[in-house]
Scaffold this motif. Structure first.
Motif, PDB file in Angstrom:
ATOM      1  N   ARG A  57      75.066 113.979 -59.975  1.00  0.00           N
ATOM      2  CA  ARG A  57      75.819 113.739 -61.196  1.00  0.00           C
ATOM      3  C   ARG A  57      77.004 114.697 -61.295  1.00  0.00           C
ATOM      4  O   ARG A  57      78.113 114.297 -61.659  1.00  0.00           O
TER       5      ARG A  57
ATOM      6  N   ASP B  85      64.764 115.683 -60.266  1.00  0.00           N
ATOM      7  CA  ASP B  85      65.691 115.870 -61.388  1.00  0.00           C
ATOM      8  C   ASP B  85      66.869 116.747 -60.975  1.00  0.00           C
ATOM      9  O   ASP B  85      68.023 116.457 -61.310  1.00  0.00           O
ATOM     10  N   LEU B  86      66.577 117.819 -60.243  1.00  0.00           N
ATOM     11  CA  LEU B  86      67.647 118.735 -59.857  1.00  0.00           C
ATOM     12  C   LEU B  86      68.605 118.071 -58.866  1.00  0.00           C
ATOM     13  O   LEU B  86      69.831 118.199 -58.997  1.00  0.00           O
TER      14      LEU B  86
ATOM     15  N   SER C  99      64.642 124.812 -59.344  1.00  0.00           N
ATOM     16  CA  SER C  99      63.875 123.843 -60.122  1.00  0.00           C
ATOM     17  C   SER C  99      62.412 124.219 -60.169  1.00  0.00           C
ATOM     18  O   SER C  99      61.923 125.030 -59.365  1.00  0.00           O
TER      19      SER C  99
ATOM     20  N   ASP D 132      73.336 113.507 -74.488  1.00  0.00           N
ATOM     21  CA  ASP D 132      73.298 112.690 -73.269  1.00  0.00           C
ATOM     22  C   ASP D 132      74.102 111.407 -73.445  1.00  0.00           C
ATOM     23  O   ASP D 132      74.835 110.990 -72.535  1.00  0.00           O
TER      24      ASP D 132
ATOM     25  N   TRP E  82      67.829 110.507 -65.706  1.00  0.00           N
ATOM     26  CA  TRP E  82      68.232 111.767 -66.338  1.00  0.00           C
ATOM     27  C   TRP E  82      67.082 112.369 -67.114  1.00  0.00           C
ATOM     28  O   TRP E  82      66.508 111.746 -67.989  1.00  0.00           O
TER      29      TRP E  82
ATOM     30  N   ASP F 197      66.787 116.131 -68.954  1.00  0.00           N
ATOM     31  CA  ASP F 197      67.516 117.355 -69.233  1.00  0.00           C
ATOM     32  C   ASP F 197      66.818 118.544 -68.586  1.00  0.00           C
ATOM     33  O   ASP F 197      65.601 118.671 -68.650  1.00  0.00           O
ATOM     34  N   GLY F 198      67.599 119.440 -67.984  1.00  0.00           N
ATOM     35  CA  GLY F 198      67.032 120.633 -67.373  1.00  0.00           C
ATOM     36  C   GLY F 198      66.263 121.486 -68.343  1.00  0.00           C
ATOM     37  O   GLY F 198      65.340 122.200 -67.966  1.00  0.00           O
TER      38      GLY F 198
ATOM     39  N   HIS G 228      70.752 115.746 -60.683  1.00  0.00           N
ATOM     40  CA  HIS G 228      71.722 116.536 -61.441  1.00  0.00           C
ATOM     41  C   HIS G 228      72.897 116.930 -60.543  1.00  0.00           C
ATOM     42  O   HIS G 228      74.056 116.869 -60.957  1.00  0.00           O
TER      43      HIS G 228
ATOM     44  N   ASP H 146      70.733 125.532 -63.678  1.00  0.00           N
ATOM     45  CA  ASP H 146      71.998 125.415 -62.960  1.00  0.00           C
ATOM     46  C   ASP H 146      72.819 126.657 -63.284  1.00  0.00           C
ATOM     47  O   ASP H 146      73.303 126.817 -64.402  1.00  0.00           O
TER      48      ASP H 146
ATOM     49  N   SER I  14      77.997 110.119 -63.508  1.00  0.00           N
ATOM     50  CA  SER I  14      76.740 109.474 -63.895  1.00  0.00           C
ATOM     51  C   SER I  14      76.557 108.110 -63.239  1.00  0.00           C
ATOM     52  O   SER I  14      75.425 107.688 -62.998  1.00  0.00           O
TER      53      SER I  14
END
Length: 323
Positions: A175, A168-169, A160, A269, A195, A197-198, A172, A153, A180
């Motif tokens: 979010r 996931d992206l 991604s 998180d 979720w 994490d990137g 994100h 990001d 959330s």
């Protein structure tokens, strides 16, 4: 309503092409109203040859990209001169040049080649599928390619890795846009993890541990239920009935990071979730997430997302006053 334009190129991978519509169209406000509109287009508005054994009928041309708030470029297996020479065909170059300043631009997997060839990634960090990372870096030397993460990001430009990392992206992004609670509802609707994490590793050499040698999964689950407590490497290893050395090696093989890195990520998180969903004082959030003090939470949160707990809470709960 936030408008999303998805650009389908010849050779598009149908799975990734469908991710933006599936994720963003599932995002609803408390009254059930959609929060995004998603429009899929091709460069000329004509059918697109998919990577699978069929064509896709597309009703819009790339002029859509000049009218939306977010542009998404899914991967293609027929990038031709883009992947070989770093050169965009004229019509595609003109379509991307028409994107309005300030538009959020997203690439999934090899869609990163398109952004790089357009100059959008000059001087920026990015990622792509790990198999393509070295080639992409050699071709576009001013772009900083990280092959070891799920997504990157960089504000108005996001990229991604392949396949599920696109989910996931997009989660994100939901979010970021709506917090959330909405993102978790979307994930629940789509039956995917809410979720990842990137910074999580893209590719783990041993993703499925040999059952005969044991796994750290049970200890991971146990640790997730005890994040507020002091957790040490020897204590985790003891819970798994392993030596510290064996536990550390198997944990890294299974998760892609050290136990300490993983614990910090889980605690960050949890702290983010508490900041978004409660009015608890910062010190209580810190204690509940296992950081002990507000100072420790501030340091870890700033390292992870670049802001203080108070600023993070204001971003996701603007109607609240941080304590």
């Amino acid at each position: 309503m936030h408008r999303v334009g998805v650009l389908a190129l010849d050779g598009v991978v149908p799975f990734e092409l469908g991710i933006p519509a599936r994720i963003f169209n599932a995002a609803r406000d408390s009254d059930g109203n959609p929060l995004y509109s998603v429009t899929t287009c091709s460069v000329d508005g004509g059918p697109v040859r998919a990577e699978a054994d069929y064509d896709l009928a597309v009703s819009h041309d790339a002029s859509v990209l000049a009218t939306v708030d977010t542009v998404v470029v899914p991967p293609s297996h027929q990038l031709g001169s883009i992947r070989e020479e770093g050169r965009l065909p004229g019509p595609l170059r003109h379509a991307l040049a028409a994107i309005r300043p300030g538009t959020r631009i997203v690439a999934i997997c090899t869609g990163t080649y398109v952004l790089a060839a357009a100059g959008i990634l000059d001087g920026r960090p990015a990622t792509t599928h790990w198999r393509e990372a070295d080639r992409l870096q050699r071709m576009f030397t001013t772009t900083r390619i990280d092959p070891d993460v799920l997504y990157v990001d960089d504000g108005d430009v996001l990229t991604s890795a392949g396949v599920a990392a696109g989910i996931d992206l997009c989660l994100h992004i939901v979010r970021l846009d709506h917090g959330s609670h909405i993102a978790n509802e979307v994930a629940r609707s789509c039956v995917v993890p809410p979720w990842r994490d990137g910074g999580q590793a893209q590719y783990i050499q041993c993703p499925v541990p040999d059952a005969s040698t044991g796994s750290t999964a049970a200890t991971q689950a146990w640790a997730m239920q005890h994040l507020a407590e002091p957790l040490t490497l020897p204590g985790l290893a003891a819970h798994a009935n392993m030596s510290v050395r064996t536990f550390s090696r198997r944990f890294r093989d299974e998760v892609g990071s050290t136990p300490g890195q993983w614990l910090t990520r889980q605690r960050v998180d949890l702290a983010r979730h508490l900041l978004e969903t409660t009015d608890w004082p910062i010190d209580l959030v810190a204690h509940s997430a296992g950081f002990g003090t507000g100072t420790s939470l501030r340091q870890h949160l700033h390292t992870a997302v670049g802001v203080s707990p108070q600023a993070y809470r204001r971003t996701f709960r603007p109607q609240q006053t941080a304590t």
